[in-house]
Scaffold this active site. Structure first.
Site, PDB file in Angstrom:
ATOM      1  N   HIS A 129       0.533  -1.163  -0.255  1.00  0.00           N
ATOM      2  CA  HIS A 129      -0.400   0.687  -0.036  1.00  0.00           C
ATOM      3  C   HIS A 129       0.501   1.250  -0.227  1.00  0.00           C
ATOM      4  O   HIS A 129       2.316   1.139   0.513  1.00  0.00           O
ATOM      5  CB  HIS A 129      -1.081  -0.079   1.054  1.00  0.00           C
ATOM      6  CG  HIS A 129      -1.841   0.423   1.850  1.00  0.00           C
ATOM      7  ND1 HIS A 129      -1.120   2.114   1.377  1.00  0.00           N
ATOM      8  CD2 HIS A 129      -3.598   0.775   1.254  1.00  0.00           C
ATOM      9  CE1 HIS A 129      -2.604   3.132   2.072  1.00  0.00           C
ATOM     10  NE2 HIS A 129      -3.739   2.427   1.694  1.00  0.00           N
ATOM     11  N   ASP A 206       3.603  -4.442   7.186  1.00  0.00           N
ATOM     12  CA  ASP A 206       2.066  -4.034   7.580  1.00  0.00           C
ATOM     13  C   ASP A 206       0.674  -4.890   7.807  1.00  0.00           C
ATOM     14  O   ASP A 206       0.722  -5.926   6.995  1.00  0.00           O
ATOM     15  CB  ASP A 206       1.664  -3.057   6.419  1.00  0.00           C
ATOM     16  CG  ASP A 206       0.609  -2.456   6.034  1.00  0.00           C
ATOM     17  OD1 ASP A 206      -0.630  -2.861   7.010  1.00  0.00           O
ATOM     18  OD2 ASP A 206       0.286  -2.199   5.739  1.00  0.00           O
ATOM     19  N   GLN A 209      -4.576  -5.544   6.764  1.00  0.00           N
ATOM     20  CA  GLN A 209      -5.544  -6.645   5.964  1.00  0.00           C
ATOM     21  C   GLN A 209      -5.415  -7.778   6.939  1.00  0.00           C
ATOM     22  O   GLN A 209      -6.025  -9.076   6.478  1.00  0.00           O
ATOM     23  CB  GLN A 209      -4.888  -6.774   4.216  1.00  0.00           C
ATOM     24  CG  GLN A 209      -5.076  -5.852   4.090  1.00  0.00           C
ATOM     25  CD  GLN A 209      -7.511  -5.246   4.177  1.00  0.00           C
ATOM     26  OE1 GLN A 209      -7.521  -5.729   4.129  1.00  0.00           O
ATOM     27  NE2 GLN A 209      -7.326  -3.596   3.972  1.00  0.00           N
ATOM     28  N   LYS A 232     -10.164  -1.744  10.432  1.00  0.00           N
ATOM     29  CA  LYS A 232     -10.310  -2.641  10.019  1.00  0.00           C
ATOM     30  C   LYS A 232      -9.921  -4.003  10.622  1.00  0.00           C
ATOM     31  O   LYS A 232     -10.282  -5.176  10.316  1.00  0.00           O
ATOM     32  CB  LYS A 232      -9.051  -2.630   9.043  1.00  0.00           C
ATOM     33  CG  LYS A 232      -8.612  -1.284   8.173  1.00  0.00           C
ATOM     34  CD  LYS A 232      -6.869  -1.678   6.914  1.00  0.00           C
ATOM     35  CE  LYS A 232      -7.110  -0.396   7.066  1.00  0.00           C
ATOM     36  NZ  LYS A 232      -7.503  -0.239   5.197  1.00  0.00           N
ATOM     37  N   CYS A 370      -4.640   2.546  -3.809  1.00  0.00           N
ATOM     38  CA  CYS A 370      -3.814   2.939  -3.437  1.00  0.00           C
ATOM     39  C   CYS A 370      -2.707   1.803  -3.241  1.00  0.00           C
ATOM     40  O   CYS A 370      -1.253   1.740  -2.507  1.00  0.00           O
ATOM     41  CB  CYS A 370      -3.698   3.099  -1.762  1.00  0.00           C
ATOM     42  SG  CYS A 370      -4.873   4.195  -0.697  1.00  0.00           S
TER      43      CYS A 370
HETATM   44  N1  PMP Z   1      -1.681  -0.681   4.517  1.00  0.00           N
HETATM   45  C1  PMP Z   1      -2.617  -1.280   4.323  1.00  0.00           C
HETATM   46  C2  PMP Z   1      -2.053  -2.925   3.544  1.00  0.00           C
HETATM   47  C3  PMP Z   1      -4.085  -1.414   3.984  1.00  0.00           C
HETATM   48  O1  PMP Z   1      -4.915  -1.350   3.440  1.00  0.00           O
HETATM   49  C4  PMP Z   1      -4.201  -0.060   4.397  1.00  0.00           C
HETATM   50  C5  PMP Z   1      -5.988   0.864   3.983  1.00  0.00           C
HETATM   51  N2  PMP Z   1      -6.285   0.012   3.403  1.00  0.00           N
HETATM   52  C6  PMP Z   1      -3.323   1.154   5.207  1.00  0.00           C
HETATM   53  C7  PMP Z   1      -1.727   0.019   4.762  1.00  0.00           C
HETATM   54  C8  PMP Z   1      -3.578   2.551   5.579  1.00  0.00           C
HETATM   55  O2  PMP Z   1      -4.051   2.275   6.963  1.00  0.00           O
HETATM   56  P1  PMP Z   1      -4.863   3.132   7.342  1.00  0.00           P
HETATM   57  O3  PMP Z   1      -5.580   4.846   5.875  1.00  0.00           O
HETATM   58  O4  PMP Z   1      -5.423   2.910   7.800  1.00  0.00           O
HETATM   59  O5  PMP Z   1      -4.036   4.240   7.652  1.00  0.00           O
END
Ligand code: PMP
Length: 412
Positions: A129, A206, A209, A232, A370
């Protein structure tokens, strides 16, 4: 039995009881944000209605209660991810801030010198991401370190031998996702982190997910830093955590200087508080920390094994049904442990598919999620993504499959 989990818990999520454009809402955008159950809302409401005060400084009763609630949330969440005595948890606004804290904290100037030095190397996986890529681009720029990318193969998989080729004595950091949000790919993160740690790198996971359904046990991982978000995992938005090994967290320069993170201040200098306060400048989002811990408790009551089995079954059902539609390619069909089904077709734009699904009350996400470099690398372009949570049903998956087939008939 299939769907038993969902039928037992759905009533705890009032948001699901609505109709969208005349149809029952099928909320299949859980990788972006999950919904919040009543016990989590109740915990946050209780804090705001009874215990709200600023923390750590007050001698009065409410301030002590608020401090206790915040610190209890911290220890509950540490237990949730298997953090032990050698770990600490820092509250952040989410995964993004947690990863920025690490990337900035390792590259910013510090009294002993920045951790990252010119000529050092940072490896990020090609599945990331933007939140686990762009902060490292900036860290590389700030420090003069080199950024290298562990690229996936044509199916979107990462390979240990490719990582072996990238690791050098100058590798200081390896950053990886537990699950790629754009494709649903679930790399063998435990083995890859161990490989990088063996080569002397700090490791960053990270887990945004993963934590909502996969058991993450930090005590068994070669992981120095792990980031995740409350929203999440059936908790509130705008809150999250960085959990790390104490020794690794000690290396970080703070992202925010100010109140709460200092021990002693003069007009010209300051001495900083010990962890975790040193990295938590300013008044935190206490109600959300409480809510995030309540979400961890909620997940614990249902059982992560049961949630994991349920979302994996929904994903398998969706992948089989979608792949059977002529002209549809599902990404990472082999990623059987993920809760994400992402697909493309040459016959229609994801935005149009998503709009037609919404007209039937089915919520999915469309676009680059993203993760633009990954979808460019795979050559797929934007995708349509359905992602599953503990309250979703196989009936909703059937509606998704029929809805996509119908959308393609209209758009082809
Ligand atoms: N990493 C991953 C794998 C994600 O799916 C996301 C959210 N789509 C993020 C980071 C960012 O998370 P946040 O918007 O809650 O900071």
């Amino acid at each position: 039995t299939p769907g038993a989990l969902a039928s037992g818990v759905r009533t705890l999520f009032p948001v699901l009881e609505q109709r969208i454009h005349g149809a029952a809402l099928a909320y299949l955008d859980n990788a972006a944000t999950t919904q919040v159950p009543l016990p989590v809302l109740a915990a946050m409401r209780h804090f705001e209605a009874h215990d709200r005060a600023n923390i750590h400084r007050g001698v009065h009763t409410l301030s002590q209660r608020a401090t206790d609630a915040f610190e209890q949330a911290r220890s509950d969440l540490k237990r949730f991810v298997g953090a032990g005595a050698g770990h600490e948890l820092v509250f952040t606004s989410g995964t993004t801030e947690a990863l920025n804290l690490v990337a900035h904290g390792l590259s910013a100037a510090q009294p002993g010198g920045a951790f990252l030095q010119p000529g050092d190397e940072i490896i990020v996986s090609g599945l990331e991401h933007h939140a686990n890529l762009v902060p490292w681009q900036q860290a590389a720029r700030r420090s003069g370190a080199m950024l290298r990318v562990l690229l996936p193969d044509a199916q979107g998989r990462l390979h240990a031998q490719d990582l072996a080729c990238l690791l050098t004595p100058r590798t200081r950091v390896f950053a990886l996702t537990a699950c790629a949000n754009a494709t649903g790919e679930t790399p063998p993160f435990a083995a890859l982190l161990a490989q990088a740690a063996q080569a002397g790198a700090l490791t960053v996971l990270d887990a945004a997910q993963a934590v909502g359904h996969t058991v993450i046990d930090l005590s068994a991982l070669a992981c120095d830093f792990m980031a995740f978000s409350g929203h999440k995992m059936y908790g509130p938005m705008g809150t999250g955590a960085l959990v790390g090994r104490m020794a690794a967290l000690e290396r970080l320069a703070p992202l925010r200087y100010g109140g709460d993170m200092v021990e002693r201040v003069s007009y010209t200098d300051a001495a900083f508080a010990p962890l975790p306060s040193r990295l938590e400048g300013g008044t935190p989002n206490v109600a959300s920390a409480v809510g995030m811990a309540a979400a961890a408790t909620f997940i614990g009551h249902i059982g992560r094994a049961a949630i994991d089995a349920h979302v994996q079954a929904l994903r398998a059902h969706a992948v089989a049904g979608l792949a059977a539609i002529e002209g549809i390619t599902v990404l990472a069909p082999h990623a059987t442990t993920s809760a994400i089904a992402s697909f493309v077709t040459p016959h229609a734009h994801p935005h149009d598919i998503g709009t037609l699904l919404d007209a039937q009350g089915i919520a999915v996400r469309t676009g680059h999620h993203c993760a633009q470099p990954l979808l460019d690398h795979l050559g797929t372009g934007p995708t349509t993504r359905a992602s599953f949570g503990l309250y979703n049903t196989h009936d909703e998956v059937e509606r998704l499959i029929a809805g996509v087939a119908h959308a393609l008939e209209v758009l082809r």
